[in-house]
Design an enzyme around this catalytic site. Structure first.
Site, short mmCIF file in Angstrom:
data_model
loop_
_atom_site.label_atom_id
_atom_site.label_comp_id
_atom_site.label_asym_id
_atom_site.label_seq_id
_atom_site.Cartn_x
_atom_site.Cartn_y
_atom_site.Cartn_z
N ARG A 409 0.85 -1.21 0.00
CA ARG A 409 0.00 0.00 0.00
C ARG A 409 0.88 1.26 0.00
O ARG A 409 0.60 2.22 0.69
CB ARG A 409 -0.94 0.01 1.20
CG ARG A 409 -2.26 0.73 0.94
CD ARG A 409 -3.06 0.96 2.22
NE ARG A 409 -4.42 1.42 1.95
CZ ARG A 409 -5.03 2.38 2.63
NH1 ARG A 409 -4.45 2.99 3.63
NH2 ARG A 409 -6.26 2.73 2.33
N ASP A 444 -5.29 3.06 12.90
CA ASP A 444 -5.33 2.11 11.79
C ASP A 444 -3.97 1.43 11.63
O ASP A 444 -2.95 1.91 12.14
CB ASP A 444 -5.71 2.88 10.51
CG ASP A 444 -6.42 1.99 9.49
OD1 ASP A 444 -6.35 0.76 9.61
OD2 ASP A 444 -7.05 2.55 8.57
N CYS A 492 -8.22 -0.52 14.34
CA CYS A 492 -8.62 -0.88 12.98
C CYS A 492 -7.35 -1.38 12.31
O CYS A 492 -6.25 -0.97 12.66
CB CYS A 492 -9.12 0.40 12.30
SG CYS A 492 -9.39 0.26 10.52
N ASP A 514 -13.78 -3.42 6.44
CA ASP A 514 -14.00 -2.34 5.48
C ASP A 514 -15.26 -2.58 4.66
O ASP A 514 -15.71 -1.71 3.92
CB ASP A 514 -12.80 -2.19 4.54
CG ASP A 514 -11.67 -1.42 5.21
OD1 ASP A 514 -11.93 -0.75 6.23
OD2 ASP A 514 -10.53 -1.48 4.71
#
Ligand code: GLA
Length: 658
Positions: A409, A444, A492, A514
């Site tokens: 990512r 997160d 998360c 998600d």
């Protein structure tokens, strides 16, 4: 006790009366000194000493020997529970008692096997403190938290498996001979499996039969093995041995994370309710244990804006949210310096003044004037190659010398096993929280670890890094929650890749997935509910077609899924008309009115969702039976819905919504 002082497992089943003769009535089948160690049901299994099933402990002494066989040394019982250094655990409190059984191996490793009993909750936690009592260093290669031997019993294993956007789908199968295992070597538990499993009989149902549930209070690499052998079933739970080795100098100890166990003779439903109750009353941060205390109804900007926003757009969204009577506005990803997509800026936790001209404090003030509290998204463990932090401290990111660092990512992971890295991120977060009265923080974590290597530790200590990383995460969450006790922390990890009891010690809620599609959520939340209560499941009402699946589901189905979780919104409400916004208010009002029941009530799963998510029913009932909310979703896609109710009061509760 078995031959030569081996501590044998005697019994784990229905609660026995005090001084029950059953403990000595021959349930342990192998007290013959000549019997094979392979056949002994042990409390802590060693290795290399003829117990050839999967071991709880694998170690290496300074002389190169690897044998370990534990024998009884002494035992102590006391009221209360000792803190585990730097680790989360079910908390000490009233009615808690601990038994420490000290075992020793002839080579010099001592193991304090610690059992804590929560009588009211019917929960037992277990951990092991390993201490080097010898004169030379020794190295642990596997140091489990729990090993539990069953006498042969044709058990079935339930695990929660999945992937991104489809986490925690239950899978139940009879145990085959040999070892079945789930685990993670990703540094976080990951989407693929959850660190909690159950064992039960083939005829165990939701409401009848025996079930044993096990949840690991840990948020990193783990391994849960269940072995079926001629001597019976063995379950071993602990840190994954992959890239784990921990050298103990003489006198040093290693504390394994905690495992939590629940037994039910009233099916899986009761097993779940016992976990739910224990998590709510003994694990969550004390401030959030009171289920009657209101929780804010929030709107999250992610599915409404993604990276595309400025302050004007945020305030329009906030205004619309206010019209729907929402309490708190969460600014998700994209608010910090230069962050317009996933290609940059993680690690630079300073507001992007092109989007937020008055910074976070300015936005917070404006939100407060609109009557909304503010929450914020951060990803503290992440660092973008294109960031000021990376340019200043490239060595803070995990990388193995001589290998190209691995982007996932478009980001790296910070080496949280290094205290100075944790301190650096703490300073940034503390600065934000000092300057801005945030009420909520979404933490997160969007990738798994790779190229794990601590540039400050010598080669022989690299096996500590995965665990030290998790300890670094816990340390930062401890600082945040201790200095800002009013801050509602929601964990998360790319949805629900770190959904475990370790995280719940710091944050009373975790983003479930998600995937906000009602149809998928029924399955995900059903699976999650096997161990975790609804009050910890981050769940939001979102738009249709769903951004993740493209499905169109009814508002009632979407509301039902969100209301049985933490209840929030995640959609662009600026597209709603005044009437549509007003139509959301009764849902919010209903949640406020019945939130205590929804969060604190007992879950009864009535109709399991089909694997394709068509249809499910569940009831949340007050412990004293005085009220209950029943949710039933027929075909979430076509728009059919129905609410059944065992009593008139329940009917009234939900009727307002449909
Ligand atoms: C992860 C989270 C989402 C959102 C994005 C932002 O995927 O699970 O909820 O916060 O990151 O990048």
């Amino acid at each position: 006790m078995g031959p030569e002082g081996v501590l044998l497992h005697t019994y784990y089943g229905p609660r026995l009366p005090d001084n029950a003769p059953a403990l000595a009535d021959g349930r342990v089948p192998h007290s013959d000194p000549g019997c094979w160690p392979d056949l002994l049901p042990q409390e802590l299994s060693g290795s290399g000493t003829a117990d050839n099933r999967t071991p709880a402990v694998v170690l290496e002494y300074a002389d190169g020997t690897e044998a370990a066989a534990f024998v009884f040394d002494r035992a102590e019982a006391h009221v209360g529970k000792p803190q585990l250094p730097g680790l989360p655990m079910f908390r000490d409190g009233n009615g808690v008692e601990t038994l420490s059984v000290f075992l020793k191996d002839a080579g010099g490793l001592s193991a304090e096997v610690r059992y804590t009993v929560y009588e009211t909750e019917d929960l037992i936690t277990r951990t092991v403190v390993y201490t080097n009592t010898g004169a030379e260093p020794l190295t642990l290669h596997k140091a489990a938290s729990l090993s539990l031997d069953f006498t042969p019993d044709a058990l079935e294993l339930i695990t929660l498996n999945g992937t991104w956007a489809a986490e925690r789908t239950p899978e139940r199968a009879p145990l085959r001979c040999g070892i079945q295992s789930i685990g993670s070597m990703r540094g976080i538990p990951g989407h693929a499996h959850n660190p909690a499993v159950a064992l039960c009989h083939a005829d165990t149902t939701e409401t009848t039969g025996e079930a044993w549930g096990f949840a690991f209070v840990y948020s990193g690499n783990y391994l849960i093995e269940v072995e079926r052998a001629d001597a019976g079933e063995r379950l071993v739970m602990g840190i994954h041995p992959y890239h784990f080795h921990w050298t103990l100098a003489p006198g040093e100890s290693f504390t394994a994370p905690e495992a939590a166990m629940v037994y039910s003779d009233q099916g899986l439903g009761e097993m779940s309710r016992r976990f739910h109750n224990a998590i709510r009353t003994r694990l969550l941060p004390p401030r959030w244990q009171d289920m009657t205390a209101p929780r804010p109804v929030l709107i999250n900007s992610w599915e409404a804006c993604y990276f595309d926003f400025d302050e004007k757009k945020l305030l329009e969204l906030a205004q619309a949210a206010k019209q729907a009577d929402i309490d708190l506005f969460v600014l998700d990803d994209g608010w910090f310096k230069g962050r317009n997509d996933t290609s940059s800026s993680l690690g630079d936790w300073v507001a992007d003044t092109r989007k937020l001209p008055d910074g976070l404090p300015g936005l917070c003030k404006k939100l407060n004037l609109l009557g909304l509290e503010m929450g914020l998204w951060v990803e503290p463990e992440a660092i973008s190659p294109n960031s000021d932090l990376y340019r200043a401290h490239p060595d803070w990111a995990f990388a193995i010398p001589g290998r190209t660092p691995l982007e996932i990512r478009q980001q790296y992971t910070l080496d949280f096993s290094r205290p100075e890295v944790v301190d650096g991120i703490w300073q940034q977060l503390d600065t934000i929280l000092e300057s801005c009265p945030l009420k909520y923080l979404k933490w997160d974590m969007n990738r798994s670890l790779a190229h794990v290597y601590n540039a400050k530790l010598p080669a022989k200590r690299q096996g500590e890094v995965y665990h030290r990383y998790v300890m670094g995460v816990y340390e930062l969450q401890r600082r945040l929650t201790e200095k800002y006790p009013g801050l509602l922390l929601e964990n998360c990890a790319g949805g629900g890749a770190r959904f475990d009891c370790g995280m719940l010690y710091y944050s009373p809620q975790i983003w479930c997935s998600d995937n906000t599609d009602a149809r998928s959520r029924l399955v995900i939340q059903y699976g999650t509910s096997l161990f975790y209560p609804g009050c910890v499941m981050g769940a939001h009402f979102s738009t249709v077609p769903n951004h993740c699946t493209g499905h169109i589901s009814t508002p009632e189905a979407r509301m039902a899924a969100a209301l049985t979780g933490t209840f929030g919104f995640e959609l662009d409400l600026t597209k709603y008309t005044e009437e549509e916004l007003a139509a959301l208010r009764p849902y919010v009002a209903w949640y406020r009115k019945h939130g205590a029941l929804l969060r604190g009530g007992e879950l009864h799963r009535l109709v399991d969702p089909e694997p394709n998510g068509l249809g499910a029913a569940w009831m949340i009932a007050a412990k004293d039976g005085s009220e209950a909310a029943v949710f039933a979703v027929g075909d979430a896609l076509s728009g059919a819905h129905g609410i059944a109710s065992p009593n008139s009061r329940t009917r009234t509760l939900w009727k307002a919504l449909v």
